[in-house]
Design a protein around this motif. Sequence first.
Motif, PDB file in Angstrom:
ATOM      1  N   LEU A   1      -0.729  10.404  -3.512  1.00 35.59           N
ATOM      2  CA  LEU A   1      -1.708  10.940  -4.149  1.00 35.59           C
ATOM      3  C   LEU A   1      -2.355   9.994  -5.189  1.00 35.59           C
ATOM      4  O   LEU A   1      -3.919  10.065  -5.339  1.00 35.59           O
ATOM      5  CB  LEU A   1      -0.791  11.805  -5.033  1.00 35.59           C
ATOM      6  N   ALA A   2      -1.882   8.960  -5.609  1.00 39.82           N
ATOM      7  CA  ALA A   2      -2.320   7.796  -6.548  1.00 39.82           C
ATOM      8  C   ALA A   2      -3.277   7.276  -5.807  1.00 39.82           C
ATOM      9  O   ALA A   2      -4.291   6.805  -6.252  1.00 39.82           O
ATOM     10  CB  ALA A   2      -1.362   7.067  -7.300  1.00 39.82           C
ATOM     11  N   ALA A   3      -3.103   6.742  -4.595  1.00 38.45           N
ATOM     12  CA  ALA A   3      -3.903   5.946  -3.827  1.00 38.45           C
ATOM     13  C   ALA A   3      -5.105   6.643  -3.581  1.00 38.45           C
ATOM     14  O   ALA A   3      -6.312   6.086  -3.426  1.00 38.45           O
ATOM     15  CB  ALA A   3      -3.071   5.322  -2.635  1.00 38.45           C
ATOM     16  N   LYS A   4      -4.936   7.644  -3.283  1.00 39.58           N
ATOM     17  CA  LYS A   4      -6.033   8.608  -2.831  1.00 39.58           C
ATOM     18  C   LYS A   4      -7.230   8.636  -3.908  1.00 39.58           C
ATOM     19  O   LYS A   4      -8.308   8.917  -3.484  1.00 39.58           O
ATOM     20  CB  LYS A   4      -5.689  10.008  -2.541  1.00 39.58           C
ATOM     21  N   ARG A   5      -6.687   8.718  -5.213  1.00 41.32           N
ATOM     22  CA  ARG A   5      -7.615   8.791  -6.268  1.00 41.32           C
ATOM     23  C   ARG A   5      -7.937   7.428  -6.885  1.00 41.32           C
ATOM     24  O   ARG A   5      -8.582   7.262  -7.956  1.00 41.32           O
ATOM     25  CB  ARG A   5      -7.215   9.772  -7.243  1.00 41.32           C
ATOM     26  N   ASN A   6      -7.200   6.464  -6.418  1.00 43.32           N
ATOM     27  CA  ASN A   6      -7.450   5.064  -6.856  1.00 43.32           C
ATOM     28  C   ASN A   6      -6.899   4.912  -8.203  1.00 43.32           C
ATOM     29  O   ASN A   6      -7.673   4.328  -9.081  1.00 43.32           O
ATOM     30  CB  ASN A   6      -9.167   4.593  -6.715  1.00 43.32           C
ATOM     31  N   ASP A   7      -5.715   5.514  -8.690  1.00 36.90           N
ATOM     32  CA  ASP A   7      -5.207   5.381  -9.907  1.00 36.90           C
ATOM     33  C   ASP A   7      -4.290   4.228 -10.115  1.00 36.90           C
ATOM     34  O   ASP A   7      -2.947   4.437  -9.798  1.00 36.90           O
ATOM     35  CB  ASP A   7      -4.370   6.750 -10.085  1.00 36.90           C
ATOM     36  N   ARG A   8      -4.925   3.177 -10.461  1.00 42.92           N
ATOM     37  CA  ARG A   8      -4.082   1.871 -10.429  1.00 42.92           C
ATOM     38  C   ARG A   8      -2.858   1.913 -11.608  1.00 42.92           C
ATOM     39  O   ARG A   8      -1.863   1.294 -11.365  1.00 42.92           O
ATOM     40  CB  ARG A   8      -4.926   0.756 -10.508  1.00 42.92           C
ATOM     41  N   ALA A   9      -3.262   2.750 -12.504  1.00 43.90           N
ATOM     42  CA  ALA A   9      -2.302   2.955 -13.766  1.00 43.90           C
ATOM     43  C   ALA A   9      -1.052   3.483 -12.960  1.00 43.90           C
ATOM     44  O   ALA A   9       0.111   3.213 -13.316  1.00 43.90           O
ATOM     45  CB  ALA A   9      -2.640   3.700 -14.863  1.00 43.90           C
ATOM     46  N   GLU A  10      -1.296   4.771 -12.516  1.00 41.35           N
ATOM     47  CA  GLU A  10      -0.114   5.502 -11.681  1.00 41.35           C
ATOM     48  C   GLU A  10       0.658   4.493 -10.495  1.00 41.35           C
ATOM     49  O   GLU A  10       1.706   4.704 -10.706  1.00 41.35           O
ATOM     50  CB  GLU A  10      -0.720   6.502 -11.073  1.00 41.35           C
ATOM     51  N   LEU A  11      -0.311   3.598  -9.814  1.00 39.18           N
ATOM     52  CA  LEU A  11       0.544   3.031  -8.972  1.00 39.18           C
ATOM     53  C   LEU A  11       1.379   2.078  -9.865  1.00 39.18           C
ATOM     54  O   LEU A  11       2.455   1.650  -9.250  1.00 39.18           O
ATOM     55  CB  LEU A  11      -0.644   2.197  -8.278  1.00 39.18           C
ATOM     56  N   ALA A  12       0.912   1.398 -10.655  1.00 40.66           N
ATOM     57  CA  ALA A  12       1.836   0.492 -11.438  1.00 40.66           C
ATOM     58  C   ALA A  12       2.950   0.986 -11.967  1.00 40.66           C
ATOM     59  O   ALA A  12       4.122   0.526 -12.234  1.00 40.66           O
ATOM     60  CB  ALA A  12       0.910  -0.068 -12.779  1.00 40.66           C
ATOM     61  N   LEU A  13       2.773   2.295 -12.587  1.00 38.29           N
ATOM     62  CA  LEU A  13       4.094   2.830 -13.228  1.00 38.29           C
ATOM     63  C   LEU A  13       4.872   3.267 -12.176  1.00 38.29           C
ATOM     64  O   LEU A  13       5.985   3.119 -12.229  1.00 38.29           O
ATOM     65  CB  LEU A  13       3.551   4.479 -13.726  1.00 38.29           C
ATOM     66  N   ILE A  14       4.648   3.652 -11.036  1.00 36.03           N
ATOM     67  CA  ILE A  14       5.672   3.944  -9.823  1.00 36.03           C
ATOM     68  C   ILE A  14       6.129   2.531  -9.372  1.00 36.03           C
ATOM     69  O   ILE A  14       7.386   2.764  -8.942  1.00 36.03           O
ATOM     70  CB  ILE A  14       4.746   4.730  -8.660  1.00 36.03           C
ATOM     71  N   TYR A  15       5.563   1.593  -9.293  1.00 29.65           N
ATOM     72  CA  TYR A  15       6.053   0.268  -9.051  1.00 29.65           C
ATOM     73  C   TYR A  15       7.097  -0.022  -9.872  1.00 29.65           C
ATOM     74  O   TYR A  15       8.383  -0.513  -9.550  1.00 29.65           O
ATOM     75  CB  TYR A  15       4.940  -0.773  -8.954  1.00 29.65           C
ATOM     76  N   ALA A  16       6.701  -0.062 -11.193  1.00 27.55           N
ATOM     77  CA  ALA A  16       7.908  -0.266 -12.205  1.00 27.55           C
ATOM     78  C   ALA A  16       8.914   0.579 -12.315  1.00 27.55           C
ATOM     79  O   ALA A  16      10.348   0.220 -12.411  1.00 27.55           O
ATOM     80  CB  ALA A  16       7.006  -0.235 -13.647  1.00 27.55           C
ATOM     81  N   GLN A  17       8.983   1.802 -11.945  1.00 24.51           N
ATOM     82  CA  GLN A  17       9.849   2.662 -11.777  1.00 24.51           C
ATOM     83  C   GLN A  17      10.857   2.367 -10.593  1.00 24.51           C
ATOM     84  O   GLN A  17      12.236   2.392 -10.564  1.00 24.51           O
ATOM     85  CB  GLN A  17       9.604   4.137 -11.691  1.00 24.51           C
ATOM     86  N   ILE A  18      10.306   2.077  -9.663  1.00 24.11           N
ATOM     87  CA  ILE A  18      11.042   1.661  -8.394  1.00 24.11           C
ATOM     88  C   ILE A  18      11.946   0.222  -8.422  1.00 24.11           C
ATOM     89  O   ILE A  18      13.156   0.066  -8.341  1.00 24.11           O
ATOM     90  CB  ILE A  18      10.184   1.432  -7.009  1.00 24.11           C
ATOM     91  N   LYS A  19      11.299  -0.551  -9.474  1.00 29.57           N
ATOM     92  CA  LYS A  19      12.017  -1.811  -9.987  1.00 29.57           C
ATOM     93  C   LYS A  19      13.120  -1.540 -10.599  1.00 29.57           C
ATOM     94  O   LYS A  19      14.036  -2.421 -10.652  1.00 29.57           O
ATOM     95  CB  LYS A  19      11.116  -2.887 -10.423  1.00 29.57           C
ATOM     96  N   ARG A  20      13.209  -0.319 -11.281  1.00 23.29           N
ATOM     97  CA  ARG A  20      14.176   0.035 -12.170  1.00 23.29           C
ATOM     98  C   ARG A  20      14.986   0.679 -11.515  1.00 23.29           C
ATOM     99  O   ARG A  20      16.188   1.254 -12.149  1.00 23.29           O
ATOM    100  CB  ARG A  20      13.636   0.523 -13.509  1.00 23.29           C
ATOM    101  N   ALA A  21      14.959   1.305 -10.464  1.00 16.75           N
ATOM    102  CA  ALA A  21      15.616   2.325  -9.839  1.00 16.75           C
ATOM    103  C   ALA A  21      17.103   1.521  -9.179  1.00 16.75           C
ATOM    104  O   ALA A  21      17.320   0.416  -9.157  1.00 16.75           O
ATOM    105  CB  ALA A  21      14.971   2.867  -8.579  1.00 16.75           C
ATOM    106  N   SER A  22      17.969   2.503  -8.747  1.00 17.16           N
ATOM    107  CA  SER A  22      19.036   2.177  -8.182  1.00 17.16           C
ATOM    108  C   SER A  22      19.110   1.249  -6.895  1.00 17.16           C
ATOM    109  O   SER A  22      17.881   0.976  -6.301  1.00 17.16           O
ATOM    110  CB  SER A  22      20.146   3.170  -7.814  1.00 17.16           C
ATOM    111  N   ASP A  23      20.130   0.221  -6.579  1.00 17.54           N
ATOM    112  CA  ASP A  23      19.865  -0.368  -5.437  1.00 17.54           C
ATOM    113  C   ASP A  23      19.907   0.341  -4.325  1.00 17.54           C
ATOM    114  O   ASP A  23      18.918  -0.160  -3.269  1.00 17.54           O
ATOM    115  CB  ASP A  23      21.346  -1.325  -5.250  1.00 17.54           C
TER     116      ASP A  23
END
Length: 520
Positions: free
Chosen positions: A241-263
């Motif tokens: 959804l974020a890529a479709k609307r080119n929302d880089r802020a949302e993409l960065a947020l998702i990436y940060a959340q994955i980096k904090r997620a469980s193994d």
Amino acid sequence: MAQLLEGDFALSRTDLPAASAAYGRAALLSNNPAVAERAVQLASAIHDAAASDRALARWQQLGAKPAQLAAMRAELALDRGQADEAQKQLQLLVDSHDPDAWRDFGRVLVNARDTAQAGRMLEAVARPDRLPDDSEAWLAMSELGDRLGRHDYAQKIADAALAKFHDARSYAWAGQMRFKAGDKAGAKAYFGKALAKSPKDVHLRLAYATLLGQSGEEAAATKLLKDGPQSPETFAIRTALAAKRNDRAELALIYAQIKRASDETQANTAYLAGQLAELLGKPDEALDWYDQVADGDTHAFDADARSAVVLLQLGRSEEAHAAAQQMQMDYADQPEQLRRAIVVDAELYMRERRFNDAADAYGRALRVTPDDPELVYSRGLAYAEAGKVDAAVTDLRHVLDLKPGDVDASNALGYTLADADRDLGEAEQLVKVARDAHPDDPAIADSWGWVQYRLGHLEVAAQTLRGSWAARKDGDVGAHLGEVLWKLGKQDEARRVFDQVRKLDPKNTALIDAEKRLRP
């Protein structure tokens, strides 16, 4: 054991009759009921009634459960068009109260060749008074009815399940039914009730978000998925959804959340994280993520391919090709994957403008899958870029032999002939075929304009190429337009176009060639 090995070898060749015969012999020699069960399934798959009956009798002799026998007999009866016998066996199946009875019931019907007959069986046997006290069974039967085209039955069972159980899944299925009926407001109301009962249910939120996305309410879908527990699936849909609307802020947020997620979550989202890292301009991190994608992951091949591309983008050409060659070794025993791995190598060479190497790579792929039109076409383009016009023409003609009238091959062959200033009548006819099929395609318009230029029709060429350049700022189109304008005496305009091309693609071959011809 010898019969089982023979059967498995036959299965690897997709020779079902031989596999069925081998398993049938094995069932008579073995005391393992699983062997007899497999023999029944294979005999049923090839519609061999006698072999099916022999294997079924052996399975019963070896202790098959009554529910298993009833399910298989129902399946065989449906295959033979014996409706009364099928219904009798399906009733025996659900009356057995076996834990898997209703699941097997659904499996038999969904695999039936005659969906109309299967729908009638569903309504006759899966009546509300016979269904178990389990909402999942009710909803499964409603979904099956919907799939078999028995929409009134599906709606009736869905309504009854909602009235009986009042649970989140019943509300969610009712919402999906409303959405299919075109009642978006009703669908949202039911999903709202479902979420109220189970606000942290990830699968429920995914289903509702999918519905919202299909309704065009992408912002609402994103908000729903952001709130609450995350999973690989929620991350994937949020990213889409974020890529479709080119929302880089949302993409960065998702990436940060994955980096904090469980193994465990990171392991299951490693490929997605690699894609996000690429999108966010973090190529080294992307390589680290792609390296973490497990060999058994469905994205394992794609992760290896993306690693090779990223290495090339980082200027590490030798490592990129080494990665592509390692893929070829890893998939040497899987022809389709091996073909794809060689194509990855070829595409790397194309990106580097090493066109002879690319053509050689496509040639290796063609040894794996001879006469593959896509590979022959790609090699033809590589030959054309390498200046090997005769080889390019041979390949592109061969594509048209394999796929007569293919639009891309017609356009490419016509352009190649025109660019070489030969067989211009044939070139014009080939591009015309492509243009008639796709009149608004800028690439085909470029070919048409270039053919007209070679034929000496400068005004027509200029008009066509202006339209193509306006539709798509492609380096080749701009270089062609600039050359035609120059020949028309419009040097100032031509220079402006050349300057634009140079900014877009400073190494563009068509631009370099045009400037050599026009400014010796």
